[in-house]
Design an enzyme around this catalytic site. Structure first.
Site, short mmCIF file in Angstrom:
data_model
loop_
_atom_site.label_atom_id
_atom_site.label_comp_id
_atom_site.label_asym_id
_atom_site.label_seq_id
_atom_site.Cartn_x
_atom_site.Cartn_y
_atom_site.Cartn_z
N VAL A 153 0.90 -1.16 0.00
CA VAL A 153 0.00 0.00 0.00
C VAL A 153 0.93 1.21 0.00
O VAL A 153 1.51 1.56 1.03
CB VAL A 153 -0.93 0.02 1.23
CG1 VAL A 153 -1.71 1.33 1.28
CG2 VAL A 153 -1.90 -1.16 1.18
N PRO A 154 1.14 1.83 -1.16
CA PRO A 154 2.23 2.80 -1.31
C PRO A 154 1.90 4.17 -0.73
O PRO A 154 1.72 5.16 -1.45
CB PRO A 154 2.42 2.85 -2.83
CG PRO A 154 1.05 2.58 -3.37
CD PRO A 154 0.44 1.59 -2.43
N CYS A 155 1.87 4.24 0.59
CA CYS A 155 1.53 5.49 1.26
C CYS A 155 2.55 6.59 0.97
O CYS A 155 2.25 7.78 1.11
CB CYS A 155 1.38 5.27 2.76
SG CYS A 155 2.75 4.38 3.53
N HIS A 156 3.75 6.19 0.52
CA HIS A 156 4.76 7.19 0.18
C HIS A 156 4.35 8.01 -1.04
O HIS A 156 4.91 9.08 -1.29
CB HIS A 156 6.11 6.52 -0.08
CG HIS A 156 6.09 5.53 -1.21
ND1 HIS A 156 5.64 4.23 -1.05
CD2 HIS A 156 6.46 5.64 -2.51
CE1 HIS A 156 5.74 3.60 -2.20
NE2 HIS A 156 6.22 4.43 -3.11
N ARG A 157 3.36 7.54 -1.80
CA ARG A 157 2.91 8.26 -3.00
C ARG A 157 1.83 9.29 -2.70
O ARG A 157 1.28 9.89 -3.63
CB ARG A 157 2.41 7.27 -4.05
CG ARG A 157 3.49 6.33 -4.57
CD ARG A 157 2.96 5.31 -5.55
NE ARG A 157 3.97 4.28 -5.80
CZ ARG A 157 3.71 3.05 -6.20
NH1 ARG A 157 2.45 2.67 -6.40
NH2 ARG A 157 4.70 2.18 -6.38
#
Length: 202
Positions: A153-157
């Site tokens: 879950v690419p929360c860095h994006r």
């Protein structure tokens, strides 16, 4: 880089794996991923210390899990994360993760976030708008701060308004977030310094 595993067993377990950003880890239950740990020592620490710190982080989060050989589905997920963090535009949206213990709002935030492709970003406000909840940007940020499976879950994006980095709960904070976004091509590489130019010409 690659897997670093012990004996373990198939039902529940965790494994460490090397990436371009350091030693990461993954925990699973019945071939479904329940946790991902980014490098617990993102400060350039030596390899042994980095592995030990990530192992301790996973063990604290999943005290009943034993380090072991990942089952095939988890091994494939690890390969995908290694490739993504090496700059390949890998889609991790099909990896199975266990979010059953999360509130419904968090799961909805994670669903929108998983749809952001490598090299792209949304703001917290844009995620809120896609949920039909404009004005819930702060709640989106809080949900992403509890994300148990970063990278998948690419929360860095997800960025703050105006393209500011915003927060990042993983070790290293915004610096780690910035580094991953640069690897993915969502942010420009840092401009070379005078010293870089001198060494390039030597």
């Amino acid at each position: 880089m690659g897997l670093m595993v012990g004996t373990g067993f198939a039902g529940v377990g965790f494994a460490l794996f090397g990436t371009a950003v350091g030693c990461c880890g993954v925990a699973w239950r019945d071939e479904v991923i329940v946790g991902v740990a980014l490098p617990a020592r993102p400060d350039g620490a030596d390899e042994i210390a980095g592995h030990a710190a990530t192992r301790a982080s996973l063990a604290a989060e999943h005290p009943d899990f034993v380090e072991g050989e990942p089952p095939p589905a988890v091994a494939a997920a690890i390969d995908g994360m290694i490739a993504l963090l090496a700059g390949e535009p890998i889609d991790l949206a099909d990896i199975r993760v266990d979010l059953d213990g999360m509130p419904d709002f968090h799961r909805r935030v994670y669903e929108v976030t998983r749809a952001i492709p490598p090299g792209s970003t949304l703001t917290y406000g844009e995620v809120a708008a896609r949920l039909g909840m404009p004005g819930a940007a702060q709640a989106v940020g809080q949900a992403l701060g509890r994300n148990p499976v970063p990278i998948i879950v690419p929360c860095h994006r997800v960025l703050a308004a105006g393209g500011a980095l915003g927060g990042f709960s993983a070790p290293g904070g915004a610096a780690t977030k910035q580094r991953i976004l640069r690897i993915e091509g969502a942010l420009p590489a840092p401009a070379p310094t005078l010293f870089d130019d001198l060494f390039a010409d030597s």
